[in-house]
Design a protein around this motif. Structure first.
Motif, short mmCIF file in Angstrom:
data_model
loop_
_atom_site.label_atom_id
_atom_site.label_comp_id
_atom_site.label_asym_id
_atom_site.label_seq_id
_atom_site.Cartn_x
_atom_site.Cartn_y
_atom_site.Cartn_z
N VAL A 101 0.83 -1.21 0.00
CA VAL A 101 0.00 0.00 0.00
C VAL A 101 0.87 1.26 0.00
O VAL A 101 0.63 2.19 -0.77
N LEU A 102 1.92 1.25 0.85
CA LEU A 102 2.76 2.45 0.97
C LEU A 102 3.51 2.76 -0.32
O LEU A 102 3.83 3.91 -0.59
N VAL A 103 3.80 1.74 -1.12
CA VAL A 103 4.47 1.99 -2.40
C VAL A 103 3.43 2.13 -3.52
O VAL A 103 3.49 3.05 -4.33
N GLY A 104 2.46 1.22 -3.54
CA GLY A 104 1.51 1.15 -4.65
C GLY A 104 0.67 2.41 -4.82
O GLY A 104 0.52 2.92 -5.93
N VAL A 105 0.14 2.94 -3.71
CA VAL A 105 -0.76 4.10 -3.81
C VAL A 105 -0.01 5.36 -4.30
O VAL A 105 -0.44 5.97 -5.29
N PRO A 106 1.09 5.75 -3.66
CA PRO A 106 1.78 6.96 -4.14
C PRO A 106 2.24 6.84 -5.59
O PRO A 106 2.06 7.78 -6.38
N VAL A 107 2.81 5.69 -5.96
CA VAL A 107 3.29 5.53 -7.34
C VAL A 107 2.11 5.61 -8.31
O VAL A 107 2.21 6.25 -9.37
N GLY A 108 0.98 5.02 -7.93
CA GLY A 108 -0.21 5.09 -8.78
C GLY A 108 -0.67 6.53 -8.95
O GLY A 108 -1.04 6.95 -10.05
N VAL A 109 -0.65 7.30 -7.86
CA VAL A 109 -1.08 8.70 -7.92
C VAL A 109 -0.15 9.50 -8.84
O VAL A 109 -0.61 10.22 -9.74
N ILE A 110 1.17 9.34 -8.65
CA ILE A 110 2.12 10.10 -9.47
C ILE A 110 1.96 9.73 -10.95
O ILE A 110 1.95 10.60 -11.83
N SER A 111 1.80 8.42 -11.23
CA SER A 111 1.64 7.99 -12.62
C SER A 111 0.41 8.65 -13.25
O SER A 111 0.44 9.03 -14.42
N ALA A 112 -0.66 8.75 -12.47
CA ALA A 112 -1.88 9.33 -13.01
C ALA A 112 -1.72 10.83 -13.23
O ALA A 112 -2.13 11.37 -14.27
N VAL A 113 -1.10 11.51 -12.28
CA VAL A 113 -0.93 12.96 -12.40
C VAL A 113 0.00 13.28 -13.58
O VAL A 113 -0.23 14.23 -14.32
N LYS A 114 1.04 12.46 -13.73
CA LYS A 114 1.96 12.68 -14.85
C LYS A 114 1.71 11.64 -15.93
O LYS A 114 2.62 10.91 -16.33
N GLN A 115 0.45 11.54 -16.37
CA GLN A 115 0.11 10.51 -17.36
C GLN A 115 0.94 10.66 -18.63
O GLN A 115 1.18 11.78 -19.10
N TYR A 116 1.38 9.48 -19.17
CA TYR A 116 2.19 9.39 -20.39
C TYR A 116 3.60 9.92 -20.22
O TYR A 116 4.33 10.03 -21.20
N SER A 117 3.99 10.29 -18.99
CA SER A 117 5.39 10.68 -18.80
C SER A 117 6.24 9.41 -18.82
O SER A 117 5.71 8.29 -18.78
N LEU A 118 7.54 9.60 -18.88
CA LEU A 118 8.44 8.45 -18.89
C LEU A 118 8.23 7.61 -17.64
O LEU A 118 8.19 6.39 -17.68
N LEU A 119 8.05 8.30 -16.51
CA LEU A 119 7.84 7.62 -15.23
C LEU A 119 6.58 6.75 -15.27
O LEU A 119 6.58 5.60 -14.85
N ASP A 120 5.51 7.33 -15.84
CA ASP A 120 4.25 6.61 -15.94
C ASP A 120 4.42 5.35 -16.79
O ASP A 120 4.01 4.25 -16.40
N LYS A 121 5.06 5.51 -17.94
CA LYS A 121 5.24 4.36 -18.83
C LYS A 121 6.10 3.30 -18.18
O LYS A 121 5.79 2.10 -18.26
#
Lengths: 324, 301
Positions: A101-121
């Motif tokens: 949860v501590l890793v999955g939720v924040p990473v999911g949030v960042i991926s969504a906020v920065k959609q299609y960024s290198l990090l998201d992909k």
């Protein structure tokens, strides 16, 4: 309240499964070495001479009182065997879920906020890789890299051979803290890292994917646009307006992971010789210890149903639109 | 009235529309790089499985004890395992067993699940609620625990493992099919077929099933990925393929059970079968995700 018929169904399935084993159930329950008298005793106790409905009733009555018969290997009650091993499994699965949860939720949030960024992909592909790896392979690779090649982390088991801990709750991290045994706490923590990481990978990936997709959905809602338009600072929009609503589907997914964690614990505990219920299942399967297998499956399903019931309740608390 | 007119127009345009939809789908799927990667890797695995005897350099069962855990070399690119067998040959033959087992489990789940989903969705009421309660009971078990008790009772073997995993996945397929059926059950064209005297079976096969296939295909593909993993997991627990069968999960199990030495001298015996499983599952997942995105226009990014 659909839970009662479902639980009854579960108990019927487990009851008839064990009855479906070829041969005399009493003989099967006791194993090959049992004497004629023992078999006769168990036959009477199981009520094998009575009609099948009565047998099921007896089984249900015993199960509700926590009596699921004795292990054919140790001869001790299955319930006792499971309760002795519960703290070890609880420590491992709770820690793994916390990491997920501590890793999955924040990473999911960042991926969504920065959609299609290198990090998201990158994280999306990594998450898909995470759910594609067999957990026992991941566990073995962790041992190879961190246990053998780098010699960074200790294994197997919960503690090194020289570490002693006073057992109070049975949970190493808690016991060592209560008794102020910091060396023991550190050793327990180091032993916990690899198995917990192996166990956490799949839930982490699933939670990340779910958080990302529900965040994406929520970020397009009118109220988020309104919040942005009226000048709410971006992080506040993300955390206060979007994340709170996006967490609902994520919570459901977390509940469903409980089932996967049980399966994962069997494999992880086997690889790391972790003395919990999972390792016990592996040993019981190997020795065809049917009362034990039956007990684990019955209680496992009960726990799984209860966890998901809890999730439904939590859902209703968090989302006023949902009425139970 | 206007609505009826619109539906008539839609009916007239449907042949044109289906065609452009198919083109849309193909374009969306093939422009998805991950889905293409998955398709290519799947194709390679299928070729490996079909032509295993031609491709494998050695007999997968040939033991050579003096060369236990010999590392990768020119003659043995993936090295040798705990009994000195050629790992590359075993991985190639393993494609046959692991993929077939996963596919068999998914086929069972799809056939039975579709049947249950169609019956429940089409007939509704008591039939629906009793079938769905049954599915709820299966879903109440953590999937691997249910598979474990089924295989323990039937006796440990690869076919029983496939059967158990197939059973475990029935509810997921049934639910997807059922909701597809319910969404089209009340449409006018079904009503029309019924008015023309079509039997229930005819209506189900010509009117209802074709409209539920898209989500079914996606679900079946994603289930295949999980099924391959679960077959390997059951093999690991000693409930699936057994030694000396070159099944990927069993290869890892046998290496693990050979003792602690595998972690030191036999690391390649762990790495390669695991990569085969992960790559196969990953490519199926890529294809499944690609299919889902291509079939659902709202998800196209």
């Amino acid at each position: 309240m659909q839970i009662i018929p479902v639980l009854l169904g579960v108990s019927i399935v487990v009851f008839f499964m064990v009855r479906a084993i070829p041969g005399d159930p009493a003989q099967v329950m006791l194993g090959q070495q049992a004497t004629q008298e023992q078999v006769q005793q168990v036959r009477e106790k199981m009520g094998l001479d009575k009609p099948v409905f009565v047998q099921y009733g007896l089984f249900l009555k015993d199960a509700l009182r926590g009596d699921l018969g004795d292990s054919t290997v140790t001869g001790r009650p299955v319930t006792t065997e499971l309760l002795t091993r519960l703290p070890a499994t609880f420590e491992l699965t709770a820690f793994a879920m916390l990491v997920a949860v501590l890793v999955g939720v924040p990473v999911g949030v960042i991926s969504a906020v920065k959609q299609y960024s290198l990090l998201d992909k990158t994280t999306s592909v990594l998450a898909l890789t995470g759910i594609s790896m067999p957990i026992f392979w991941l566990a073995m690779i962790l041992v190879v890299i961190f246990g053998v090649n780098l010699e960074l982390l200790p294994f197997p088991g919960r503690l090194g051979p020289t570490t002693a801990i006073t057992s109070i709750t049975g949970v190493v991290l808690v016991d060592s803290l209560i008794t102020l045994n910091f060396a023991g706490f550190w050793d327990g923590l180091l032993h916990l890292i690899m198995p917990a990481l192996a166990l956490a990978t799949i839930p982490m990936a699933v939670i990340m994917r779910m958080t990302r997709s529900s965040m994406l959905e929520v970020m397009n809602e009118d109220y988020v646009r309104t919040a942005r338009a009226k000048g709410v600072v971006p992080w506040r929009v993300v955390f206060k307006h979007a994340l709170r609503n996006a967490m609902l589907p994520t919570i459901t997914v977390i509940g469903l992971q409980a089932g996967l964690l049980m399966g994962g614990a069997i494999i992880t505990e086997t690889i790391f010789s972790w003395p919990g219920i999972g390792l016990y299942v592996y040993q019981s399967v190997g020795s065809r210890d049917f009362p034990s297998i039956q007990g684990v499956v019955l209680y496992g399903a009960l726990l799984f149903v209860l966890i998901n019931l809890l999730v439904d309740v939590l859902y209703a608390v968090l989302d006023p639109r949902v009425r139970l | 009235m206007a609505e009826a007119q619109m539906q008539q127009d839609a009916g007239a345009a449907s042949s044109v529309e289906t065609r452009s939809r198919r083109e849309d789908f193909l374009r969306a799927f093939f422009s998805n790089r991950l889905a293409m990667f998955g398709t290519v890797v799947m194709a390679i695995f299928i070729i490996m499985a079909v032509f295993a005897p031609l491709l494998a350099p050695y007999d997968p069962l040939d033991q050579n004890l003096p060369e236990k855990f010999d590392g990768p070399s020119l003659s043995h690119p993936f090295g040798q395992d705990e009994l000195g067998r050629d790992i590359l040959s075993r991985v190639i033959y393993g494609a046959r067993i692991s993929l077939t087992a996963g596919l068999a489990a998914v086929t069972l789940a799809t056939v039975v699940g579709t049947l249950i989903g169609v019956i429940a969705g089409y007939f509704g009421r008591a039939v629906d609620s009793s079938l769905m309660r049954l599915m709820d009971v299966i879903l109440a078990f953590p999937s691997i625990l249910l598979a474990i008790i089924i295989v323990s009772v039937l006796g440990p073997s690869l076919p029983n493992a496939m059967l158990a995993i197939g059973i475990v996945f029935i509810p997921q397929i049934a639910r997807v099919v059922r909701s597809g059926v319910i969404s089209v059950r009340e449409r006018d064209y079904i009503e029309a077929e019924r008015a023309l005297g079509a039997s229930n079976t005819q209506i189900i096969f010509s009117g209802i099933l074709p409209n539920s296939t898209a989500p079914l295909i996606v679900q079946a593909t994603l289930t295949l990925a999980t099924a391959i993993l679960d077959v390997a997991a059951l093999s690991f627990l000693g409930l699936g393929a057994r030694a000396p069968t070159p099944e990927w999960g069993a290869m890892l199990t046998d290496a693990f059970r050979s003792g602690f030495g595998v972690f030191v001298q036999g690391q390649h015996a762990i790495i390669f079968p695991g990569i085969a499983i992960a790559l196969a599952v990953l490519s199926v997942n890529f294809v499944g995700d690609g299919l889902r995105d291509a079939l659902d226009p709202r998800r196209r990014g």
